[in-house]
Scaffold this motif. Structure first.
Motif, short mmCIF file in Angstrom:
data_model
loop_
_atom_site.label_atom_id
_atom_site.label_comp_id
_atom_site.label_asym_id
_atom_site.label_seq_id
_atom_site.Cartn_x
_atom_site.Cartn_y
_atom_site.Cartn_z
N GLU A 23 0.85 -1.19 0.00
CA GLU A 23 0.00 0.00 0.00
C GLU A 23 0.88 1.24 0.00
OE1 GLU A 23 -3.03 0.56 -0.42
OE2 GLU A 23 -4.09 -1.32 0.01
N ASN A 24 0.49 2.22 -0.78
CA ASN A 24 1.23 3.47 -0.89
C ASN A 24 0.24 4.61 -0.82
OD1 ASN A 24 2.62 5.41 -3.48
ND2 ASN A 24 3.54 5.20 -1.49
N GLY A 25 0.50 5.60 0.05
CA GLY A 25 -0.45 6.69 0.13
C GLY A 25 -0.02 7.80 1.07
N LYS A 26 -0.88 8.81 1.16
CA LYS A 26 -0.64 9.97 2.01
C LYS A 26 -1.47 9.81 3.28
CE LYS A 26 -0.21 13.91 0.05
NZ LYS A 26 -0.47 15.18 -0.68
N ILE A 27 -0.84 10.07 4.42
CA ILE A 27 -1.51 9.88 5.71
C ILE A 27 -2.60 10.93 5.92
CG2 ILE A 27 -1.21 9.91 8.21
CD1 ILE A 27 1.58 8.81 7.82
N GLU A 55 -4.71 7.92 2.22
CA GLU A 55 -5.35 8.10 0.92
C GLU A 55 -4.41 7.48 -0.11
OE1 GLU A 55 -6.90 11.66 -2.01
OE2 GLU A 55 -5.26 12.01 -0.61
N ARG A 56 -4.89 6.48 -0.81
CA ARG A 56 -4.04 5.75 -1.73
C ARG A 56 -3.50 6.66 -2.84
NH1 ARG A 56 -8.22 0.98 -1.69
NH2 ARG A 56 -7.17 -0.54 -0.35
N ILE A 57 -2.28 6.32 -3.29
CA ILE A 57 -1.65 6.99 -4.42
C ILE A 57 -1.36 5.96 -5.49
CG2 ILE A 57 0.40 8.24 -5.21
CD1 ILE A 57 0.62 9.48 -2.46
N SER A 58 -1.78 6.24 -6.70
CA SER A 58 -1.44 5.41 -7.85
C SER A 58 -0.30 6.06 -8.60
CB SER A 58 -2.66 5.24 -8.76
OG SER A 58 -3.72 4.63 -8.07
N VAL A 61 -13.89 2.30 -6.39
CA VAL A 61 -13.19 1.48 -5.41
C VAL A 61 -12.76 2.38 -4.26
CG1 VAL A 61 -12.36 -0.17 -7.10
CG2 VAL A 61 -10.98 1.81 -6.57
N PRO A 62 -12.63 1.82 -3.04
CA PRO A 62 -12.23 2.67 -1.91
C PRO A 62 -10.89 3.34 -2.16
CG PRO A 62 -12.99 0.51 -1.16
CD PRO A 62 -12.87 0.44 -2.65
N ASP A 63 -10.80 4.67 -1.91
CA ASP A 63 -9.54 5.37 -2.11
C ASP A 63 -8.82 5.60 -0.79
OD1 ASP A 63 -11.08 7.31 -0.97
OD2 ASP A 63 -11.02 8.69 -2.65
N GLU A 64 -9.33 5.01 0.29
CA GLU A 64 -8.68 5.07 1.59
C GLU A 64 -8.54 3.66 2.14
OE1 GLU A 64 -10.97 7.56 4.12
OE2 GLU A 64 -10.49 9.41 3.05
N VAL A 65 -7.56 3.47 3.01
CA VAL A 65 -7.38 2.19 3.66
C VAL A 65 -6.76 2.44 5.03
CG1 VAL A 65 -5.09 1.77 2.67
CG2 VAL A 65 -6.47 -0.16 3.42
N ASP A 66 -7.17 1.62 6.01
CA ASP A 66 -6.61 1.70 7.35
C ASP A 66 -5.54 0.63 7.53
OD1 ASP A 66 -8.24 3.78 8.11
OD2 ASP A 66 -9.70 2.54 9.18
N LEU A 67 -4.33 1.06 7.88
CA LEU A 67 -3.23 0.15 8.15
C LEU A 67 -3.17 -0.10 9.65
CD1 LEU A 67 -0.49 1.83 5.90
CD2 LEU A 67 -2.18 0.10 5.25
N LEU A 68 -3.38 -1.34 10.07
CA LEU A 68 -3.32 -1.69 11.48
C LEU A 68 -1.87 -1.97 11.85
CD1 LEU A 68 -6.43 -4.06 11.66
CD2 LEU A 68 -6.34 -1.56 11.76
N SER A 77 -14.71 -3.81 5.60
CA SER A 77 -15.11 -2.58 6.28
C SER A 77 -14.90 -1.43 5.31
CB SER A 77 -14.28 -2.37 7.55
OG SER A 77 -12.90 -2.26 7.23
N LEU A 78 -15.41 -0.27 5.68
CA LEU A 78 -15.20 0.94 4.90
C LEU A 78 -14.63 2.02 5.81
CD1 LEU A 78 -18.36 1.15 2.62
CD2 LEU A 78 -16.02 0.63 1.94
N PRO A 79 -13.40 2.48 5.56
CA PRO A 79 -12.49 1.95 4.55
C PRO A 79 -12.00 0.55 4.95
CG PRO A 79 -11.35 3.56 5.90
CD PRO A 79 -12.79 3.59 6.32
#
Length: 250
Positions: A64-68, A79-82, A102-109, A146-148
């Motif tokens: 996963e790659n994104g901005k916090i 927020e995911r980055i492509s 598709v969801p553009d956010e994801v929670d990293l546990l 879940s969402l996200p």
């Protein structure tokens, strides 16, 4: 939605091919929550597809790659980055387009029992990132409904540059051998043999201390910084891939 499901399925398939194995088919519900991985080229890999793939191999980690957007002791929401070529494209710049189904956010546990954050340039433990920072994470293959969507992270890489060339993750080093001035690590997770000059030692992420290759045990979380390489589905032997740095996440 069909367009995006197809995109996600292609991305997931590419990751399986480039690492030399394939997963058992997942349910449609799982496919809807599987995150899109960073493009293989950006992680230093090339792929050559083959449809005659084994089906009894272990599930592979994802990326996963994104901005916090927010961060706590237990969870980082990004927020995911492509990427288009080597250029980052955030979901903000494509808001309103069909891709946003598709969801553009994801929670990293976060794993509170081990090392959470590593500086991508040094391989050493780093301070926690902050809101607005860009990160890269190696994560478990299963995403929660879940969402996200939520996913367990193995390690979060900080101080990520604009041009991505990421270390590979493994927890399945199963021994090593030495020959011709090289040490070769057998990695059963990625079906690869990492080849490194025997003058270079692995280091501990927590201290930077150099240790011996014999100190790497199966189950240790390890990052390897490699050259560009190609894995093919029909490779009978694990390819040897040149590595410049090995970091043990402890």
């Amino acid at each position: 939605m069909k367009k995006n499901l197809k995109k996600l399925m292609i991305a997931a398939a590419a990751v399986s091919v480039l690492m030399g194995c394939a997963n058992n088919a997942k349910t449609n519900e799982t496919k809807e929550t599987v995150a899109e991985s960073v493009d293989a080229k950006e992680a230093g890999m090339s792929i050559e597809a083959n449809t005659d793939m084994p089906t009894d191999m272990p599930y592979l980690p994802g990326a996963e790659n994104g901005k916090i957007k927010s961060i706590s002791d237990d969870v980082i929401r990004i927020e995911r980055i492509s990427y288009v070529g080597n250029e980052p494209v955030s979901s903000e710049s494509t808001a309103g387009k069909d891709e946003q189904e598709v969801p553009d956010e994801v929670d990293l546990l976060l794993d509170n029992s081990g090392i959470k954050f590593v500086d991508i340039s040094t391989g050493l433990v780093s301070d926690a990132p902050k809101e607005g920072d860009t990160i890269y994470a190696w994560v478990a293959p299963e995403y929660m409904m879940s969402l996200p969507p939520q996913v367990n992270s193995y390690v979060v890489l900080t101080n990520v540059p604009d041009k991505l060339h990421m270390p590979m993750y493994t927890d399945s080093i199963e021994g090593y051998e030495e020959s011709d001035g090289k040490v070769k690590l057998k990695d059963t997770l990625n079906n690869a043999k990492w080849s490194i000059d025997n003058k270079v030692k692995p280091v501990l992420s927590s201290t930077g201390e150099e240790v011996e290759f014999s100190d790497i045990k199966k189950g240790d979380k390890v990052l390897v910084w490699s050259d560009n390489f190609m894995l093919t589905g029909d490779s009978k032997e694990a390819p040897e891939i040149n590595v410049s740095r090995v970091v043990i996440l402890r």
